[in-house]
Every structure is written in C-alpha cells, then in structure tokens.
Design an enzyme around this catalytic site. Structure first.
Site, PDB file in Angstrom:
ATOM      1  N   THR A 255     -32.276 147.146  66.738  1.00 35.57           N
ATOM      2  CA  THR A 255     -33.664 146.902  66.354  1.00 35.57           C
ATOM      3  C   THR A 255     -34.272 148.176  65.795  1.00 35.57           C
ATOM      4  O   THR A 255     -33.967 149.276  66.254  1.00 35.57           O
ATOM      5  CB  THR A 255     -34.488 146.452  67.581  1.00 35.57           C
ATOM      6  OG1 THR A 255     -33.871 145.294  68.151  1.00 35.57           O
ATOM      7  CG2 THR A 255     -35.916 146.138  67.199  1.00 35.57           C
TER       8      THR A 255
ATOM      9  N   GLY B 254     -31.235 143.156  63.724  1.00 33.47           N
ATOM     10  CA  GLY B 254     -30.127 142.247  63.477  1.00 33.47           C
ATOM     11  C   GLY B 254     -29.218 142.238  64.675  1.00 33.47           C
ATOM     12  O   GLY B 254     -29.619 142.532  65.802  1.00 33.47           O
ATOM     13  N   GLY B 255     -27.931 141.894  64.406  1.00 36.43           N
ATOM     14  CA  GLY B 255     -26.988 141.761  65.487  1.00 36.43           C
ATOM     15  C   GLY B 255     -26.630 143.058  66.177  1.00 36.43           C
ATOM     16  O   GLY B 255     -26.111 143.053  67.296  1.00 36.43           O
ATOM     17  N   MET B 256     -26.899 144.192  65.517  1.00 35.18           N
ATOM     18  CA  MET B 256     -26.485 145.463  66.094  1.00 35.18           C
ATOM     19  C   MET B 256     -27.648 146.335  66.533  1.00 35.18           C
ATOM     20  O   MET B 256     -27.448 147.502  66.888  1.00 35.18           O
ATOM     21  CB  MET B 256     -25.624 146.238  65.079  1.00 35.18           C
ATOM     22  CG  MET B 256     -24.336 145.535  64.701  1.00 35.18           C
ATOM     23  SD  MET B 256     -23.351 145.001  66.108  1.00 35.18           S
ATOM     24  CE  MET B 256     -22.952 146.586  66.816  1.00 35.18           C
TER      25      MET B 256
ATOM     26  N   ASP C 183     -22.995 148.996  51.530  1.00 35.08           N
ATOM     27  CA  ASP C 183     -23.764 147.829  51.987  1.00 35.08           C
ATOM     28  C   ASP C 183     -25.104 147.750  51.264  1.00 35.08           C
ATOM     29  O   ASP C 183     -26.151 147.559  51.888  1.00 35.08           O
ATOM     30  CB  ASP C 183     -23.967 147.889  53.495  1.00 35.08           C
ATOM     31  CG  ASP C 183     -24.295 146.513  54.099  1.00 35.08           C
ATOM     32  OD1 ASP C 183     -24.015 145.498  53.442  1.00 35.08           O
ATOM     33  OD2 ASP C 183     -24.822 146.469  55.216  1.00 35.08           O
TER      34      ASP C 183
END
Length: 533
Positions: free
Chosen positions: A28, A24-26, A147
């Site tokens: 792998t 994701g954005g933060m 989360d």
C-alpha cells in the site's frame, strides 16, 4: 513502526500515515507527514498477500525484501525531474519488510486520468515525451524499468508525468534477483521478447511506452484478453490492430509496436517523433484507407493461396541505432497508415484473413498485383487448426528435430509454433514455426530452457479428432459473436502448485476480449470461461 496514539500510525518515529493513496497485491502507498521536516511524502508499505509468508517461506520473504531494497537503489541511481525522488528507506533487517519514503506527487496517476476517457494525440505525445525522458535517464544509469504502464506514471498538478515503481527494474549488476519462473512485469504491457523469456533491453521499455500511448488515445488495450495466459499468448502471436484515433501518434505506434526489437527505432528517433506529434493540431488525422488495414504477408514467406499482395515481406535487417526511420513527419504518417508493421505471422488468424489481405494488396484501380512466380503456381495450403493439419505439423516437427517431446504447442489456422525439446535433453528446447504450404520459417527460431515445474509431453496420445467438436462448442459457449482470432494451446503438465495434467485449450477473441475452454488429452471439456458481455 511506532503505534503512538490510537489510530495514529507513525513509521520510524517520523512519518505519520494519514490516508491511503493506492495499493495492490504487494502493498500500500500512503500519504504521510514527515514530522521532522514538516512536509508531506508518499510512504510505500510493502506487505505480501500472505502475511505469514516469512514464517513458512523465509526465502521468498527475503527475496521480496531484496526487491524493495533494489527499488530504492534503482531510484537513488536515477536523478531526473520525471522520475520520482526517494527520500529515505526504513529497513528493519532480515525477517522484516522495508518502507520506502518518496516524494508525494499529487496529481493522481495516468490510470486515473484515463478513467475519464481517452487523450488527444498531441496531449498523449507530450506525456510520452516526458516518460521517455525518464526512461532515457534510467537507461543511462543502467536501469531498465520493465513495468511501464498507466498506473506507474504519476502526474504533477501541472500535468507533467513522473515515472515511479522501479520495484522490478533490471539493473545490469543485479539481474540475479529476478524471480526465476515468475511473471516479472504486467503482461498487458510486456514486450514480446520479455514474454518469450528473454531479458530484453531498452527497446522493450519503448514497446511498453508505445503500448501505453496506444491505450491512452484509443481507450482500450488491443491485446488484453480474459486471462493472463490468453493475454501473454496474444502479445506473442496476435497482430496489433492499427489504431483509429491515434492521429499524429500513428508514426510512433506503427514503428515501435513491432515484434523484432532490432526493427524498432532508437530512443532518440522516438523522441523526435513524439515532439513532432505533440506539435500537430489537435484535430489532425493522418490519411487513412477506406478499408480495415490488414498486416502484410509473413516475413520471408509467400502469401497463402488465394491471397494477393504487391510484394513479399522480408524480416527487417538489423541496423545501427541512430539511423533515421523517416525523413519527415508526413512520410512517416503515410508509412504508419499504409504499412502497419507486426512481426512475425502477419496473417490474421480468422477465416476471413485471405479476403482482407487480398483487399490490402489491390492497386488504386482495384486490380490485384500478382508477381510472375506467384501467378505460375499457387501454394498448396492446409487449415492447421484441424486434426489433419495438427498431425501434419507434429510429423514435420519430428522429422526436422528427431524429437517427439514438446514443451509448448500453439496451433493457428495458418501456422503452428512449437517448443520442441532438444533430443537427449530434459530442459532445453528450440522454438520453430511451421507454416502451411511453405514449411519452416527459420528466421524466427529461438532457443530456451524449461523452468519451474513444467514438463515436456508427447503429443501422440492426444485425441486431435476432438478438435472440431471443441471449436464448435467454443463458438457456442464462449460468447464471442464474431471472433477475429481462434487458436489452440497445449496445456503442459506441471508440478507447480500441485500436479496439473496435460491438456489443451481453445481460445476465441475479438477486439473487445475473448474466452477459452480447456479439455483433457481425450478431448473432454473440463473448464469453460466465456468472454465478458
């Protein structure tokens, strides 16, 4: 990381990266081979979207590093077969980003599974029991996940769930690491109390679990909207529609997906309900009504004029954990089906809410039941989503608080919710709900502090006379054919990411999503985001 041979990436001289599992954005996640122990593992590479973050914002880079270390420590504190095991951490120190080495769970994620279609209620209940066991273990270790969502539930090859990604877990002795002013969590699955700025507790993780199970059996997310802001607003204010495919899971969803965390059952009760749901036949469905369920009247308030209900809804009393919610599965199915519980603001926000709520209040013979006090005098109401309604609400907030500055202002047809600045303070506010015909709902007052670059604003300079035209344009341009919800939100001025001016936004949504348009304080449209068709 050691490069070694061309196209051969080895982390810490030991973990050879083979294939990408996801990301994701933060960062792998990689499938890797442990060259020392000759086994396969999952290696999480943390990499911010901006690779130059450490150079121009070293404080933010260090916060990210600390978040990863916190994830490792959180995982290390929780030993349970339904929680992913951490094997090793590679940390190069300040100015670097750590790598996490974890067990490899090879059955994909729940998100992958749901791409193939919804789950049967009993199957989802079994999965929910496993995730709940993982959450219980985490909570006992002082860790709240924060989360829980399909992408963070991995599946072993035999179908057993494994909870992962504790990167934003709230550990009681490390709460200072929370990023002030940031959205910490996935909006779609965040509990209302966390969206409103509270830290939340274990009950918030239970909300996220129940919402995940709702999505698993229904095949869609009931509060997901076209933007993050719209989704957050929906989580805070919109009703969770009763599920239609939940079957034996209806009791769990109806009891847990309530806004007041104190009204939710404890984890032990939820666990017993999930076990009961998993034991029911796959084709079992609870008794249903012949009409679309409408939520009951708002807590502590009489129904709106023209609405008839069998009784007034009261805010649930706080109760000790461990008190049984139901005496039997049959009883709880009936409760879940006939009295879907959503707090606060039980009324639907569309123009047909009065009619649907009236239908819900009819007796079996079709005759509305009206109390003596309600029959003697109708409550005078006003559409709040009008220029006159908005000005009435603003005047009421000013008279109640002595303040004319607002941090937030949300207008629905039946009520208005506002964060009014404490008189004399630049940062503190109190939230109030003002409802047409009945005044202030004191039961839901909350207090908070402005964070980040948001600025309070006076509302007298807004051109509220433009609202009817904005609603008309929204009906025309947002591509929401039969909206079930419409509302107006204040766009507060902010210095975050530049100087954002004050304005307002109109939102329309239905069961499939929605759209919005933004306007400045004069009512001139500046942005239109229609719903996906």
């Amino acid at each position: 990381m050691n490069e070694g041979e061309p196209d051969r990436r080895v982390v810490d001289g030991r973990f050879e990266l083979e294939s990408r599992l996801g990301g994701g954005g933060m960062g792998t996640v990689w499938r890797a081979r442990d060259l020392l122990l000759h086994r396969y593992v999952a290696v999480k590479e943390v990499r911010p979207p901006d690779i130059d973050l450490a150079e121009y914002d070293p404080a933010a880079a260090e916060m990210l590093r600390q978040r990863v270390l916190r994830e490792a420590r959180a995982l290390a504190r929780v030993e349970h077969p339904n929680v992913v095991t951490i094997h090793h951490i590679v940390d190069g120190g300040e100015g670097t980003y750590p790598w996490l080495v974890m067990e490899l769970v090879q059955g994909g994620s729940l998100a992958d599974r749901l791409e193939r279609g919804p789950m049967a209620p009993a199957e989802a209940a079994r999965l929910g029991s496993g995730v709940l066991d993982a959450l219980n273990a985490a909570h006992e270790a002082g860790v709240q996940h924060r989360d829980v969502k399909p992408a963070n539930v991995l599946l072993r090859t035999d179908g057993r769930p494994v909870l992962t990604d504790f990167g934003i877990a709230a550990i009681r002795d490390a709460t200072a690491l929370t990023a002030t002013g940031s959205i910490i969590g996935t909006p779609d699955y965040m509990a209302p109390e966390r969206v409103s700025g509270q830290s939340g507790g274990p009950a918030a993780d239970l909300w996220s679990l129940a919402m995940m199970l709702y999505v698993a059996v229904e095949g869609y997310h009931p509060l997901q909207r076209g933007t993050t802001l719209a989704t957050l607003a929906a989580v805070l204010q919109e009703d969770v529609p009763p599920p239609v495919r939940a079957g034996s899971l209806m009791p769990v969803l109806s009891c847990v997906l309530v806004r007041d965390p104190e009204a939710r059952p404890d984890a032990g009760t939820v666990g017993r309900m999930l076990v009961a749901a998993a034991a029911q036949p796959q084709d079992s469905r609870p008794e249903t009504t012949s009409y679309r369920l409408a939520p009951p009247a708002p807590p502590s308030l009489p129904p709106t004029s023209g609405m008839q209900t069998t009784s007034r809804r009261r805010r649930p009393e706080k109760r000790s954990r461990g008190v049984a919610v139901v005496s039997s599965v049959v009883g709880v199915v009936l409760i879940g089906t006939l009295a879907w519980k959503v707090l606060p603001g039980g009324n639907s926000d569309n123009n047909g809410s009065a009619a649907s709520a009236g239908a819900a209040g009819q007796t079996q013979q079709g005759t509305p039941s009206v109390s003596a006090s309600e029959s003697s005098a109708a409550v005078k109401t006003q559409d709040m989503l009008t220029p006159a309604g908005i000005r009435t609400a603003i005047k009421a907030f000013k008279e109640k608080t002595g303040s004319d500055r607002f941090a937030d202002f949300s207008v629905y047809p039946g009520y208005v919710i506002a964060d009014v600045m404490v008189k004399g303070s630049q940062t503190r506010y109190t939230s109030y709900t003002y409802r047409s015909g009945t005044g202030f709902d004191e039961a839901f007052d909350n207090k908070g502090t402005i964070i980040g670059g948001d600025q309070p604003v006076k509302l007298d300079d807004f051109n509220w006379d433009a609202v009817p035209a904005l609603l008309k344009r929204a009906n025309k341009d947002l591509k929401v054919k039969d909206p079930t919800s419409r509302y107006l939100l204040l766009r507060s001025p902010s210095t975050n990411g530049g100087n954002t001016p004050a304005g307002m936004a109109i939102y329309l949504s239905d069961d499939y999503g929605g759209g919005f348009l933004e306007a400045n304080t004069k009512g001139t449209v500046t942005r239109v985001e229609p719903a996906d068709e």
